[in-house]
Design a protein around this motif. Structure first.
Motif, PDB file in Angstrom:
ATOM      1  N   UNK A 136      20.392 -27.296   6.485  1.00  0.00           N
ATOM      2  CA  UNK A 136      21.063 -27.764   5.276  1.00  0.00           C
ATOM      3  C   UNK A 136      21.329 -26.603   4.321  1.00  0.00           C
ATOM      4  N   UNK A 137      20.356 -25.708   4.173  1.00  0.00           N
ATOM      5  CA  UNK A 137      20.543 -24.542   3.305  1.00  0.00           C
ATOM      6  C   UNK A 137      21.662 -23.637   3.819  1.00  0.00           C
ATOM      7  N   UNK A 138      21.709 -23.450   5.143  1.00  0.00           N
ATOM      8  CA  UNK A 138      22.772 -22.636   5.736  1.00  0.00           C
ATOM      9  C   UNK A 138      24.143 -23.269   5.504  1.00  0.00           C
ATOM     10  N   UNK A 139      24.231 -24.583   5.692  1.00  0.00           N
ATOM     11  CA  UNK A 139      25.500 -25.282   5.476  1.00  0.00           C
ATOM     12  C   UNK A 139      25.952 -25.179   4.021  1.00  0.00           C
ATOM     13  N   UNK A 140      24.986 -25.304   3.107  1.00  0.00           N
ATOM     14  CA  UNK A 140      25.332 -25.192   1.692  1.00  0.00           C
ATOM     15  C   UNK A 140      25.822 -23.786   1.352  1.00  0.00           C
ATOM     16  N   UNK A 141      25.170 -22.773   1.903  1.00  0.00           N
ATOM     17  CA  UNK A 141      25.594 -21.396   1.656  1.00  0.00           C
ATOM     18  C   UNK A 141      26.984 -21.149   2.244  1.00  0.00           C
ATOM     19  N   UNK A 142      27.209 -21.674   3.462  1.00  0.00           N
ATOM     20  CA  UNK A 142      28.515 -21.515   4.095  1.00  0.00           C
ATOM     21  C   UNK A 142      29.587 -22.245   3.297  1.00  0.00           C
ATOM     22  N   UNK A 143      29.255 -23.424   2.798  1.00  0.00           N
ATOM     23  CA  UNK A 143      30.222 -24.186   1.990  1.00  0.00           C
ATOM     24  C   UNK A 143      30.569 -23.428   0.717  1.00  0.00           C
ATOM     25  N   UNK A 144      29.563 -22.845   0.064  1.00  0.00           N
ATOM     26  CA  UNK A 144      29.807 -22.089  -1.164  1.00  0.00           C
ATOM     27  C   UNK A 144      30.700 -20.880  -0.896  1.00  0.00           C
ATOM     28  N   UNK A 145      30.431 -20.169   0.208  1.00  0.00           N
ATOM     29  CA  UNK A 145      31.241 -18.994   0.550  1.00  0.00           C
ATOM     30  C   UNK A 145      32.672 -19.396   0.889  1.00  0.00           C
ATOM     31  N   UNK A 146      32.823 -20.492   1.647  1.00  0.00           N
ATOM     32  CA  UNK A 146      34.157 -20.954   2.026  1.00  0.00           C
ATOM     33  C   UNK A 146      34.948 -21.408   0.808  1.00  0.00           C
ATOM     34  N   UNK A 147      34.287 -22.113  -0.109  1.00  0.00           N
ATOM     35  CA  UNK A 147      34.976 -22.561  -1.324  1.00  0.00           C
ATOM     36  C   UNK A 147      35.383 -21.377  -2.189  1.00  0.00           C
ATOM     37  N   UNK A 148      34.544 -20.328  -2.233  1.00  0.00           N
ATOM     38  CA  UNK A 148      34.902 -19.123  -2.986  1.00  0.00           C
ATOM     39  C   UNK A 148      36.112 -18.440  -2.351  1.00  0.00           C
ATOM     40  N   UNK A 149      36.119 -18.377  -1.010  1.00  0.00           N
ATOM     41  CA  UNK A 149      37.259 -17.780  -0.304  1.00  0.00           C
ATOM     42  C   UNK A 149      38.512 -18.629  -0.501  1.00  0.00           C
ATOM     43  N   UNK A 150      38.335 -19.943  -0.508  1.00  0.00           N
ATOM     44  CA  UNK A 150      39.456 -20.851  -0.739  1.00  0.00           C
ATOM     45  C   UNK A 150      40.045 -20.631  -2.128  1.00  0.00           C
ATOM     46  N   UNK A 151      39.182 -20.454  -3.107  1.00  0.00           N
ATOM     47  CA  UNK A 151      39.638 -20.208  -4.476  1.00  0.00           C
ATOM     48  C   UNK A 151      40.406 -18.888  -4.553  1.00  0.00           C
ATOM     49  N   UNK A 152      39.901 -17.850  -3.861  1.00  0.00           N
ATOM     50  CA  UNK A 152      40.584 -16.553  -3.848  1.00  0.00           C
ATOM     51  C   UNK A 152      41.945 -16.654  -3.174  1.00  0.00           C
ATOM     52  N   UNK A 153      42.025 -17.426  -2.076  1.00  0.00           N
ATOM     53  CA  UNK A 153      43.304 -17.610  -1.389  1.00  0.00           C
ATOM     54  C   UNK A 153      44.299 -18.333  -2.282  1.00  0.00           C
ATOM     55  N   UNK A 154      43.813 -19.316  -3.050  1.00  0.00           N
ATOM     56  CA  UNK A 154      44.690 -20.028  -3.974  1.00  0.00           C
ATOM     57  C   UNK A 154      45.212 -19.114  -5.062  1.00  0.00           C
ATOM     58  N   UNK A 155      44.357 -18.220  -5.579  1.00  0.00           N
ATOM     59  CA  UNK A 155      44.784 -17.263  -6.595  1.00  0.00           C
ATOM     60  C   UNK A 155      45.831 -16.301  -6.035  1.00  0.00           C
ATOM     61  N   UNK A 156      45.589 -15.799  -4.818  1.00  0.00           N
ATOM     62  CA  UNK A 156      46.549 -14.896  -4.174  1.00  0.00           C
ATOM     63  C   UNK A 156      47.871 -15.602  -3.903  1.00  0.00           C
ATOM     64  N   UNK A 157      47.796 -16.860  -3.491  1.00  0.00           N
ATOM     65  CA  UNK A 157      49.008 -17.641  -3.225  1.00  0.00           C
ATOM     66  C   UNK A 157      49.841 -17.780  -4.497  1.00  0.00           C
ATOM     67  N   UNK A 158      49.184 -18.099  -5.610  1.00  0.00           N
ATOM     68  CA  UNK A 158      49.897 -18.246  -6.879  1.00  0.00           C
ATOM     69  C   UNK A 158      50.517 -16.926  -7.320  1.00  0.00           C
ATOM     70  N   UNK A 159      49.786 -15.816  -7.101  1.00  0.00           N
ATOM     71  CA  UNK A 159      50.308 -14.506  -7.483  1.00  0.00           C
ATOM     72  C   UNK A 159      51.540 -14.142  -6.659  1.00  0.00           C
ATOM     73  N   UNK A 160      51.502 -14.403  -5.346  1.00  0.00           N
ATOM     74  CA  UNK A 160      52.660 -14.108  -4.496  1.00  0.00           C
ATOM     75  C   UNK A 160      53.853 -14.977  -4.877  1.00  0.00           C
TER      76      UNK A 160
END
Length: 323
Positions: A136-160
């Motif tokens: 469960x801890x691993x899944x939560x950490x992976x979810x947090x990292x994926x959501x952070x990457x998702x947020x970064x991709x959204x920011x890059x998408x808006x900038x492009x």
């Protein structure tokens, strides 16, 4: 005299500040450069968009696993609580003392055996709980990292997207400084040309067979449709959107962006090109078309133009891929 001098000064200042009217050739050069830069940004935008969609799917999957893991932990805690309560009710005296004091040693030993089974069950539950908590801890950490990457991709998408809109707006502002006639020359696509290309969609009857023929036939059917950045059809296409849709019609799935399409299939020498091959342009591979034979391709050129047939020599050719 002073008034005359002042008037002359104003006239001179006005003359000095007046900008010469841009020539169609100068505007075309700048517009072409801006549109090429916009197309580079468009392919990056498409890549960020694809990445964001993939990350969103991964985030949803991981979050579902977190929910299931938490439910499993809650169930394990309930079971462990029941075992602990039972121990509390029956425990508290050292087993050897209880054996000596018990009036029925045989009965006590039977109960002790049962108690050991309970302890074994508790140990197994504890081990399972620890394992489930780690997962469960691993899944939560992976979810947090994926959501952070998702947020970064959204920011890059808006900038492009902002960069694309800025380049296209700058190109249009340059065109707007021209007369209507000069603007039509720069675009090389007046209303009559658009109408003829939109209606003239010859069917393909060339030498290609099988899936390549299906892809080329699809591309022919799109002639005259507008270039729309980020579009994969059916009303409009960008360059990699058109090639992807053409091969999708032949039951072949291609990556979304031109640089990734370059990585599929087999590299083909220019002298060995066949209809259906993907042809790529510019050092960064930001433009792709579909070869149709006789040194020509069908491609979606840029904003303001339509899907068209063009010789492959008109752009910096890099190479080709056969699927």
């Amino acid at each position: 005299m002073s008034t005359a001098l002042a008037g002359g000064a104003v006239l001179a200042a006005g003359t000095a500040q007046a900008e010469p009217a841009p020539t169609p050739d100068a505007v075309k050069e700048q517009v072409d450069r801006l549109n090429e830069e916009a197309e580079q940004s468009i392919e990056r935008h498409n890549g960020f968009q694809e990445k964001r969609q993939r990350l969103q799917g991964e985030a949803n999957r991981i979050q579902d696993e977190v929910v299931r893991g938490q439910e499993a932990m809650n169930e394990l805690r309930t079971r462990l609580g029941a075992v602990a309560a039972e121990q509390y009710r029956t425990g508290g005296i050292d087993p050897s003392v209880r054996l000596m004091l018990d009036s029925d040693p045989g009965g006590y030993l039977a109960k002790a055996s049962a108690q050991n089974q309970v302890l074994d069950s508790q140990a197994a539950l504890l081990a399972q709980a620890r394992s489930e908590q780690r997962r469960l801890d691993q899944d939560r950490a992976e979810a947090a990292a994926t959501l952070a990457e998702l947020d970064a991709a959204g920011t890059a998408l808006a900038a492009e997207k902002k960069a694309i809109q800025g380049k296209l707006a700058a190109a249009q502002a340059l065109l707007n400084r021209l007369s209507a006639a000069d603007r039509a020359k720069v675009n090389a696509q007046d209303a009559a040309g658009r109408a003829s290309r939109a209606t003239a969609r010859p069917a393909y009857d060339g030498p290609a067979t099988g899936r390549a023929a299906a892809a080329v036939r699809f591309a022919y059917a799109q002639l005259g449709k507008p270039y729309v950045w980020g579009a994969t059809g059916p009303a409009g296409f960008d360059c990699s959107g058109l090639t992807g849709a053409a091969w999708r019609a032949a039951d072949v799935k291609l990556p979304r962006i031109s640089q990734d399409q370059w990585k599929t299939g087999l590299r083909v020498a220019r002298g060995d090109l066949q209809p259906g091959d993907l042809v790529f342009f510019y050092p960064d591979l930001h433009h792709v078309g579909l070869y149709i034979g006789e040194g020509k391709m069908i491609h979606a050129p840029r904003t303001g133009k339509n899907v068209e047939v063009l010789p492959i020599d008109v752009m910096p050719y890099v190479g080709a891929v056969r699927l």
